[in-house]
Design a protein around this motif. Structure first.
Motif, PDB file in Angstrom:
ATOM      1  N   LEU A  42       0.850  -1.187   0.000  1.00 29.12           N
ATOM      2  CA  LEU A  42       0.000   0.000   0.000  1.00 29.12           C
ATOM      3  C   LEU A  42       0.885   1.237   0.000  1.00 29.12           C
ATOM      4  CD1 LEU A  42      -2.118  -1.229   2.939  1.00 29.12           C
ATOM      5  CD2 LEU A  42      -3.214  -0.465   0.860  1.00 29.12           C
ATOM      6  N   ILE A  43       0.462   2.251  -0.712  1.00 27.17           N
ATOM      7  CA  ILE A  43       1.086   3.563  -0.621  1.00 27.17           C
ATOM      8  C   ILE A  43      -0.023   4.520  -0.211  1.00 27.17           C
ATOM      9  CG2 ILE A  43       2.281   5.419  -1.824  1.00 27.17           C
ATOM     10  CD1 ILE A  43       3.469   3.234  -3.654  1.00 27.17           C
ATOM     11  N   LEU A  44       0.188   5.187   0.931  1.00 24.50           N
ATOM     12  CA  LEU A  44      -0.802   6.098   1.481  1.00 24.50           C
ATOM     13  C   LEU A  44      -0.266   7.525   1.442  1.00 24.50           C
ATOM     14  CD1 LEU A  44      -1.657   4.064   4.720  1.00 24.50           C
ATOM     15  CD2 LEU A  44      -2.820   3.947   2.519  1.00 24.50           C
ATOM     16  N   ASN A  45      -1.157   8.497   1.253  1.00 23.88           N
ATOM     17  CA  ASN A  45      -0.730   9.893   1.282  1.00 23.88           C
ATOM     18  C   ASN A  45      -0.774  10.428   2.704  1.00 23.88           C
ATOM     19  OD1 ASN A  45      -3.389  10.581   1.851  1.00 23.88           O
ATOM     20  ND2 ASN A  45      -3.803  11.448  -0.157  1.00 23.88           N
ATOM     21  N   GLY A 107       5.488  12.824   4.188  1.00 26.58           N
ATOM     22  CA  GLY A 107       4.252  12.350   4.792  1.00 26.58           C
ATOM     23  C   GLY A 107       3.641  11.113   4.169  1.00 26.58           C
ATOM     24  N   TYR A 108       4.178  10.636   3.080  1.00 26.91           N
ATOM     25  CA  TYR A 108       3.658   9.423   2.455  1.00 26.91           C
ATOM     26  C   TYR A 108       4.099   8.200   3.252  1.00 26.91           C
ATOM     27  CZ  TYR A 108       2.437  12.236  -1.596  1.00 26.91           C
ATOM     28  OH  TYR A 108       1.881  13.173  -2.424  1.00 26.91           O
ATOM     29  N   LEU A 109       3.311   7.131   3.169  1.00 32.97           N
ATOM     30  CA  LEU A 109       3.653   5.877   3.836  1.00 32.97           C
ATOM     31  C   LEU A 109       3.731   4.756   2.808  1.00 32.97           C
ATOM     32  CD1 LEU A 109       1.206   5.841   6.903  1.00 32.97           C
ATOM     33  CD2 LEU A 109       3.632   6.393   6.937  1.00 32.97           C
ATOM     34  N   LEU A 110       4.787   3.993   2.878  1.00 31.22           N
ATOM     35  CA  LEU A 110       4.907   2.763   2.096  1.00 31.22           C
ATOM     36  C   LEU A 110       4.688   1.625   3.076  1.00 31.22           C
ATOM     37  CD1 LEU A 110       5.667   1.119  -0.439  1.00 31.22           C
ATOM     38  CD2 LEU A 110       8.020   1.203   0.384  1.00 31.22           C
ATOM     39  N   VAL A 111       3.722   0.763   2.779  1.00 37.55           N
ATOM     40  CA  VAL A 111       3.359  -0.333   3.669  1.00 37.55           C
ATOM     41  C   VAL A 111       3.525  -1.653   2.921  1.00 37.55           C
ATOM     42  CG1 VAL A 111       1.525  -1.344   5.072  1.00 37.55           C
ATOM     43  CG2 VAL A 111       1.651   1.146   4.799  1.00 37.55           C
ATOM     44  N   VAL A 112       4.255  -2.573   3.510  1.00 39.71           N
ATOM     45  CA  VAL A 112       4.421  -3.908   2.936  1.00 39.71           C
ATOM     46  C   VAL A 112       3.895  -4.911   3.949  1.00 39.71           C
ATOM     47  CG1 VAL A 112       6.061  -5.632   2.085  1.00 39.71           C
ATOM     48  CG2 VAL A 112       6.438  -3.211   1.586  1.00 39.71           C
ATOM     49  N   ILE A 113       2.991  -5.764   3.498  1.00 37.96           N
ATOM     50  CA  ILE A 113       2.471  -6.843   4.327  1.00 37.96           C
ATOM     51  C   ILE A 113       3.078  -8.126   3.789  1.00 37.96           C
ATOM     52  CG2 ILE A 113       0.412  -8.083   5.093  1.00 37.96           C
ATOM     53  CD1 ILE A 113      -1.130  -5.416   4.541  1.00 37.96           C
TER      54      ILE A 113
END
Length: 120
Positions: A42-45, A107-113
């Motif tokens: 996921l990439i979140l702003n 401020g962006y988030l990179l999420v790896v599950i």
């Protein structure tokens, strides 16, 4: 900054604002998705809204919202402990999964599950 082995350091803001933003994000996500055990990205702003995801729509909405709140809470906690400090990485590990959260300076988030126990 997000750092991916074998690449230059760049910010998600750079990828999101460049003229070939979609191609760059697709390339980053493709490289990450190719790693063993990765189940979703996921990439979140800054507002916690999803920019891009490899998860289903339902998973994206559920996980994105919760992870955004968790990262915000972790950021607040770190800053309350020491106002000169900042969250650089968040790792959540359970018996079956790991959630890796890498915040960007803008401020962006990179999420790896991922499932670290996978044999594939």
């Amino acid at each position: 900054f997000f750092f991916f082995p074998g690449t230059q350091r760049s910010t998600m803001a750079d990828a999101a604002t460049s003229s070939n933003d979609s191609n760059e994000l697709d390339e980053i996500m493709g490289r990450l998705q190719s790693h063993k055990g990765v189940e979703g990205i996921l990439i979140l702003n800054k507002e916690g809204q999803t920019i891009q995801s490899t998860l289903s729509e339902e998973q994206t909405l559920t996980h994105g919202g919760r992870i955004g709140k968790l990262a915000s809470g972790a950021t607040s906690l770190i800053e309350s402990l020491d106002e000169t400090d900042e969250l650089t990485f968040l790792r959540i590990k359970s018996k079956h999964r790991e959630i890796l959260v890498s915040p960007d300076k803008s401020g962006y988030l990179l999420v790896v599950i991922q499932n670290p126990n996978t044999s594939e």
